[in-house]
Design a protein around this motif. Structure first.
Motif, mmCIF file in Angstrom:
data_model
loop_
_atom_site.group_PDB
_atom_site.id
_atom_site.type_symbol
_atom_site.label_atom_id
_atom_site.label_comp_id
_atom_site.label_asym_id
_atom_site.label_seq_id
_atom_site.Cartn_x
_atom_site.Cartn_y
_atom_site.Cartn_z
ATOM 1 N N ARG A 85 -16.726 -29.612 12.537
ATOM 2 C CA ARG A 85 -16.695 -28.696 13.674
ATOM 3 C C ARG A 85 -18.004 -28.826 14.444
ATOM 4 O O ARG A 85 -19.023 -29.250 13.908
ATOM 5 N N ALA A 94 -13.101 -27.435 16.335
ATOM 6 C CA ALA A 94 -12.722 -28.597 15.535
ATOM 7 C C ALA A 94 -13.004 -29.885 16.304
ATOM 8 O O ALA A 94 -12.822 -29.960 17.518
ATOM 9 N N TYR A 134 -12.158 -33.875 16.906
ATOM 10 C CA TYR A 134 -11.029 -34.795 16.824
ATOM 11 C C TYR A 134 -11.514 -36.221 17.082
ATOM 12 O O TYR A 134 -12.627 -36.451 17.562
ATOM 13 N N GLU A 174 -7.639 -34.558 13.533
ATOM 14 C CA GLU A 174 -8.854 -33.808 13.209
ATOM 15 C C GLU A 174 -9.730 -34.619 12.263
ATOM 16 O O GLU A 174 -9.243 -35.349 11.397
ATOM 17 N N THR A 175 -11.047 -34.472 12.431
ATOM 18 C CA THR A 175 -11.994 -35.150 11.547
ATOM 19 C C THR A 175 -12.372 -34.294 10.350
ATOM 20 O O THR A 175 -12.915 -34.809 9.371
ATOM 21 N N GLY A 176 -12.103 -32.986 10.435
ATOM 22 C CA GLY A 176 -12.511 -32.070 9.384
ATOM 23 C C GLY A 176 -13.854 -31.408 9.663
ATOM 24 O O GLY A 176 -14.253 -30.472 8.958
#
Length: 278
Positions: free
Chosen positions: A207, A217, A219, A203-205
């Motif tokens: 959205r 989310a 990715y 995950e990148t954090g």
């Protein structure tokens, strides 16, 4: 000087050309799964006058194979793919239908989402979905079959998939790309579970909202994802496309000469005319 009879032509040294398969990800269509599209060129000379063929042209003195491949791309479409890879060399003596023997060094290129409907037809070029292709000249259907087979067995390679899905993506977007490449529907729940369990994405954090869906989310592939993919399996484990003999498998599995697109090459290219001899 004449071109000679059929026997004389068959005994001539083969002409060498470069042929390209350009695979683009088309947009979603009324809720249907996304599809891969490719440009084809209508031939303006014999053999196969009027038939559709892959873009290509003769190998010219003073040009590298990669430069020649980029020229066929530039002459066919205004797209500028960043992924170009040598695919295979096709040189069956019968592929020229009695003409001068021809050897085609084939490349494939990938581009991300493309609004195919907005692409203008030029130089006898039209776009076709990979599951709705017309009859193709020479052995070009065989070339397309190998290109799509190769792509389907690169789904576990981030540097390939990234060209179609981008650096950051939702799981739904990655799922849509996988369906387009595989050519059939894939259960979303099972796909999510397998993808998350693979350890290849993180995950990148952030959205992102996709359509009417709630924000999802984002990715990305992990920095070590290529190593994880390399341990996952081999192309040799998969079935070849219809019409390819088992004896060809070892050669196909070893065609792995990846090269990065060089922006300097692209800036040096001028407007070109598509040549459809090979």
């Amino acid at each position: 000087m004449g071109v000679g009879n059929v026997s004389e032509r068959r005994n001539e040294a083969p002409q060498v050309g470069v042929t390209s398969v350009i695979l683009a990800l088309g947009p979603a269509d009324d809720g249907e799964r996304r599809r891969l599209w490719m440009p084809l060129v209508r031939r303006i000379r014999e053999p196969y006058l009027g038939a559709w063929a892959l873009p290509g042209g003769p190998l010219k003195a003073g040009r590298s194979l990669e430069r020649s491949a980029y020229e066929t791309l530039a002459s066919t479409t205004d797209l500028h793919p960043k992924y170009l890879e040598q695919l295979y060399t096709f040189g069956d003596p019968e592929r020229s239908r009695g003409g001068v023997p021809m050897v085609s060094i084939c490349y494939w290129a990938l581009v991300g989402q493309v609004d195919v409907a907005s692409l203008e037809t030029k130089h006898n070029v039209a776009w076709f979905a990979d599951d709705a292709l017309p009859e193709l000249a020479f052995d070009h259907r065989r070339i397309v079959d190998y290109a799509t087979w190769r792509l389907r067995h690169r789904l576990d390679m981030p540097q390939v998939v990234r060209e179609l899905v981008g650096d950051e993506f939702t799981l739904r977007e990655l799922h849509a790309v996988s369906e387009a490449i595989e050519g059939h529907s894939i259960d979303l729940a099972n796909f999510r579970r397998r993808t998350l369990a693979s350890g290849m994405i993180e995950e990148t954090g952030a959205r992102r909202r996709v359509g009417r869906q709630r924000p999802a989310a984002l990715y990305r592939f992990r920095s070590d994802a290529d190593g994880i993919a390399g341990d996952a399996g081999s192309v040799a484990d998969a079935a070849l496309p219809q019409g390819f003999g088992v004896s060809e498998l070892s050669r196909f599995a070893n065609v792995d000469a990846h090269m990065d697109a060089d922006d300097a090459h692209m800036s040096a290219l001028s407007a070109l005319t598509t040549d459809t001899r090979v």
